[in-house]
Design a protein around this motif. Structure first.
Motif, PDB file in Angstrom:
ATOM      1  N   ALA A  35       0.224  -0.855  -0.151  1.00 21.78           N
ATOM      2  CA  ALA A  35       0.048  -0.357  -0.338  1.00 21.78           C
ATOM      3  C   ALA A  35       0.318   1.286   0.001  1.00 21.78           C
ATOM      4  O   ALA A  35       1.130   2.602  -0.795  1.00 21.78           O
ATOM      5  N   ALA A  36       2.340   1.071   0.642  1.00 23.07           N
ATOM      6  CA  ALA A  36       3.244   2.566   0.579  1.00 23.07           C
ATOM      7  C   ALA A  36       2.805   2.937  -0.844  1.00 23.07           C
ATOM      8  O   ALA A  36       2.901   3.936  -1.135  1.00 23.07           O
ATOM      9  N   ALA A  37       3.586   1.909  -2.302  1.00 21.32           N
ATOM     10  CA  ALA A  37       3.330   2.725  -2.886  1.00 21.32           C
ATOM     11  C   ALA A  37       1.931   3.070  -3.650  1.00 21.32           C
ATOM     12  O   ALA A  37       2.772   4.361  -4.252  1.00 21.32           O
ATOM     13  N   VAL A  38       0.736   2.831  -2.958  1.00 19.42           N
ATOM     14  CA  VAL A  38      -0.233   3.448  -4.040  1.00 19.42           C
ATOM     15  C   VAL A  38      -0.156   4.549  -3.212  1.00 19.42           C
ATOM     16  O   VAL A  38      -0.946   6.152  -4.062  1.00 19.42           O
ATOM     17  N   LEU A  39       0.003   5.004  -2.068  1.00 19.11           N
ATOM     18  CA  LEU A  39       0.008   5.738  -1.243  1.00 19.11           C
ATOM     19  C   LEU A  39       1.415   6.593  -1.352  1.00 19.11           C
ATOM     20  O   LEU A  39       0.503   8.413  -2.090  1.00 19.11           O
ATOM     21  N   LEU A  40       2.139   6.642  -2.217  1.00 15.64           N
ATOM     22  CA  LEU A  40       3.467   7.646  -2.787  1.00 15.64           C
ATOM     23  C   LEU A  40       2.506   8.522  -4.224  1.00 15.64           C
ATOM     24  O   LEU A  40       2.920   9.736  -4.332  1.00 15.64           O
ATOM     25  N   ILE A  41       2.093   7.269  -4.849  1.00 13.92           N
ATOM     26  CA  ILE A  41       1.931   8.453  -6.122  1.00 13.92           C
ATOM     27  C   ILE A  41       0.336   9.141  -6.502  1.00 13.92           C
ATOM     28  O   ILE A  41       0.240   9.679  -6.368  1.00 13.92           O
ATOM     29  N   PHE A  42       0.092   8.160  -4.870  1.00 17.66           N
ATOM     30  CA  PHE A  42      -1.380   9.367  -4.741  1.00 17.66           C
ATOM     31  C   PHE A  42      -0.704  10.260  -4.552  1.00 17.66           C
ATOM     32  O   PHE A  42      -2.045  11.715  -4.637  1.00 17.66           O
ATOM     33  N   LEU A  43       0.460  10.993  -3.093  1.00 15.73           N
ATOM     34  CA  LEU A  43       0.592  12.092  -2.959  1.00 15.73           C
ATOM     35  C   LEU A  43       1.157  12.762  -3.638  1.00 15.73           C
ATOM     36  O   LEU A  43       1.043  13.781  -3.995  1.00 15.73           O
ATOM     37  N   PHE A  44       2.507  12.294  -4.724  1.00 14.79           N
ATOM     38  CA  PHE A  44       3.140  12.749  -5.640  1.00 14.79           C
ATOM     39  C   PHE A  44       3.326  12.789  -6.770  1.00 14.79           C
ATOM     40  O   PHE A  44       3.251  13.645  -7.991  1.00 14.79           O
ATOM     41  N   ARG A  45       1.977  12.453  -6.806  1.00 12.59           N
ATOM     42  CA  ARG A  45       1.205  12.309  -8.288  1.00 12.59           C
ATOM     43  C   ARG A  45       0.518  12.038  -8.749  1.00 12.59           C
ATOM     44  O   ARG A  45      -0.320  11.406  -9.486  1.00 12.59           O
ATOM     45  N   ARG A  46      -0.919  13.066  -8.435  1.00 13.38           N
ATOM     46  CA  ARG A  46      -2.067  13.200  -7.363  1.00 13.38           C
ATOM     47  C   ARG A  46      -2.753  13.412  -9.663  1.00 13.38           C
ATOM     48  O   ARG A  46      -3.625  13.465  -9.355  1.00 13.38           O
ATOM     49  N   ARG A  47      -2.303  14.410  -9.812  1.00 13.28           N
ATOM     50  CA  ARG A  47      -2.721  14.469 -10.783  1.00 13.28           C
ATOM     51  C   ARG A  47      -2.938  13.198 -11.930  1.00 13.28           C
ATOM     52  O   ARG A  47      -3.448  13.054 -13.083  1.00 13.28           O
ATOM     53  N   ASP A  48      -2.154  12.520 -12.236  1.00 13.67           N
ATOM     54  CA  ASP A  48      -2.008  10.859 -12.540  1.00 13.67           C
ATOM     55  C   ASP A  48      -2.987  10.040 -12.196  1.00 13.67           C
ATOM     56  O   ASP A  48      -3.349   9.308 -12.627  1.00 13.67           O
ATOM     57  N   PHE A  49      -3.594  10.619 -10.523  1.00 16.58           N
ATOM     58  CA  PHE A  49      -4.325   9.693  -9.892  1.00 16.58           C
ATOM     59  C   PHE A  49      -5.609  10.433  -9.456  1.00 16.58           C
ATOM     60  O   PHE A  49      -5.697  11.259  -8.709  1.00 16.58           O
ATOM     61  N   THR A  50      -6.845   9.986 -11.016  1.00 11.86           N
ATOM     62  CA  THR A  50      -7.800  10.414 -10.823  1.00 11.86           C
ATOM     63  C   THR A  50      -8.900   9.636 -10.944  1.00 11.86           C
ATOM     64  O   THR A  50     -10.250  10.251 -10.099  1.00 11.86           O
ATOM     65  N   GLY A  51      -8.590   8.434 -10.154  1.00 16.81           N
ATOM     66  CA  GLY A  51     -10.507   7.831  -9.590  1.00 16.81           C
ATOM     67  C   GLY A  51      -9.980   5.915  -9.708  1.00 16.81           C
ATOM     68  O   GLY A  51      -8.558   5.720  -9.627  1.00 16.81           O
ATOM     69  N   ILE A  52     -10.277   5.736  -9.897  1.00 13.32           N
ATOM     70  CA  ILE A  52     -10.869   4.091  -8.788  1.00 13.32           C
ATOM     71  C   ILE A  52      -9.882   3.352 -10.072  1.00 13.32           C
ATOM     72  O   ILE A  52      -8.734   2.799  -9.713  1.00 13.32           O
TER      73      ILE A  52
END
Length: 450
Positions: free
Chosen positions: A161-178
């Motif tokens: 889950a740490a990888a998902v969290l890192l992308i969610f926080l630092f690549r937020r524009r690329d993480f837009t939905g389910i």
């Protein structure tokens, strides 16, 4: 020409398309998307170097540990067998992300994190916890069972889950939905399962070497069948629950508050741990319980999650169909383009048609980039309706429109042809259409530093 960012529920105004539109908010040396100037130590190169160094060190350590446990021959055999399901799983998750494909760098990071960092954390923490329980209870058998059903799910799912969290926080524009959450989580879990399979298959090969077994009756064949043939989707299925939690949080409007947005990923993580514990427990308490859990829970859960992701992808196409007509009415797009862009078949046909023109691959690439920018524009406007865009909404909209403007002469005829060829517009014109001005887009980047 451009107004301030819209508020929640407000319909964002679309700027009219002028004869030669200006894009005053777009920085002249911006790259893929608008980004404000940052300090040197927060630069992309510095952070990328730090991440690559960390993952490389983790890779060296975890591979050395696995080789030490399995032996060199076991390690090579395990590596050769464990790599077999990786292309299939990564291709499946990439297929789910076809509407608005995320950057490959995010997916490569997710896979590497799962294969090296998460696997290293898991093997160290699980070994330590199991030894501590065995020492405290003086019962190694129960310690192994407790470690597999309680400790391992918590440690492994948290590490992934740490990888998902890192992308969610630092690549937020690329993480837009389910879908983004599912794809990132799937790549992370695929990497983790890859390293874990090397360990299990290598140890099984070592047992066969000692016992002199070979062929279908060997431990290696049985391990391969259970882990690679029957359940290659097991780890991705667990971690996808966490990804769905992050995906829903990404869609959550501001009125939900921070508590709800934090609770959703935690709820997904808890569900992932529970499913993982059920799976490990079924393997620990006998073969019949394993098959029962596999048939009655894992297969239906996998089918349900597959349906959910496909349904979400179709909803993304409906979002494109609903949002882009506003830009067509303002003159930025042709009337047939929203119809073509909301169909995966039409989009593929447009790229193929452009590739048959004198422009060849460069023209096909220009059409693919046009489709990607138009998709991002539709989702940006959709997030504006939901009130989840930042203060740089106008700048991001301008940049996407600028990219579309630069490629429209090549992409527009191809998309119009695709819309008609797929029946979304009735009359089919001859192909190729009238010659359009061609530009070599192979090395073209309007935001590249000169």
């Amino acid at each position: 020409m451009y107004e301030s960012p819209p508020h929640l529920g407000q319909d964002p105004a679309v700027p009219d398309c002028e004869q030669q539109p200006q894009f005053p908010a777009v920085p002249p040396r911006a790259h893929w998307r608008y980004k404000p100037r940052r300090a040197w130590w927060r630069s992309k190169a510095v952070r990328a170097g730090a991440v690559i160094t960390l993952l490389a060190l983790c890779a060296l350590v975890i591979l050395a540990i696995v080789r030490d446990e399995t032996g060199t021959h076991g390690f090579l055999v395990g590596l050769g067998l464990a790599v077999l399901p990786v292309p299939l799983l990564t291709a499946a998750f990439r297929w789910l992300d076809r509407v608005e494909p995320g950057p490959w760098r995010n997916l490569i990071f997710a896979f590497a994190w799962g294969a090296f960092a998460a696997a290293l954390v898991a093997i160290i923490a699980n070994s330590f916890a199991t030894r501590w329980i065995a020492t405290a209870t003086a019962d190694p058998t129960s310690a192994d069972t407790l470690g597999a059903t309680v400790i391992a799910p918590v440690v492994e799912e948290s590490a992934k889950a740490a990888a998902v969290l890192l992308i969610f926080l630092f690549r937020r524009r690329d993480f837009t939905g389910i879908v983004d959450g599912v794809v990132v989580a799937g790549f992370t879990a695929t990497g983790f399962a890859f390293t874990e399979n090397i360990l299990y298959l290598g140890n099984a090969f070592g047992e066969d070497q000692v016992a002199g077994a070979s062929g279908l009756a060997s431990v290696t064949a049985a391990t391969f069948f259970v882990r690679v043939v029957m359940s290659p989707f097991a780890h991705p299925l667990f971690t996808v629950c966490t990804g769905i939690g992050f995906g829903i949080a990404a869609l959550a409007p501001p009125r939900w508050g921070r508590v709800r947005r934090v609770a959703l990923p935690l709820l997904g993580l808890a569900f992932a741990m529970g499913v993982h514990a059920l799976w490990n427990g079924s393997a620990a308490f006998g073969p019949y319980s394993f098959y029962a859990v596999y048939a009655l829970f894992m297969v239906p859960a996998f089918a349900l999650l597959t349906w959910l992701v496909v349904w979400t992808r179709q909803r993304e196409l409906r979002t494109i169909s609903a949002e882009l007509p506003a830009y067509a009415a303002a003159g930025w797009l042709a009337a047939t383009e929203p119809l073509a862009l909301s169909s995966m078949r039409a989009r593929s046909l447009a790229r193929d048609a452009a590739g048959r023109t004198p422009g060849g691959r460069a023209a096909a690439r220009a059409v693919a980039e046009y489709e990607a920018f138009a998709t991002s524009l539709a989702f940006l406007r959709h997030r504006a309706h939901r009130g989840t865009v930042g203060p740089d909404f106008a700048a991001r909209e301008q940049e996407l429109l600028h990219h579309l403007w630069q490629r429209r002469d090549v992409a527009r005829p191809a998309l119009e042809y695709a819309a008609r060829a797929t029946g979304r517009v009735r009359v089919l014109p001859p192909w190729p259409p009238h010659p359009a001005p061609y530009r070599d887009y192979t090395a073209y980047n309007p935001y590249r530093q000169q």
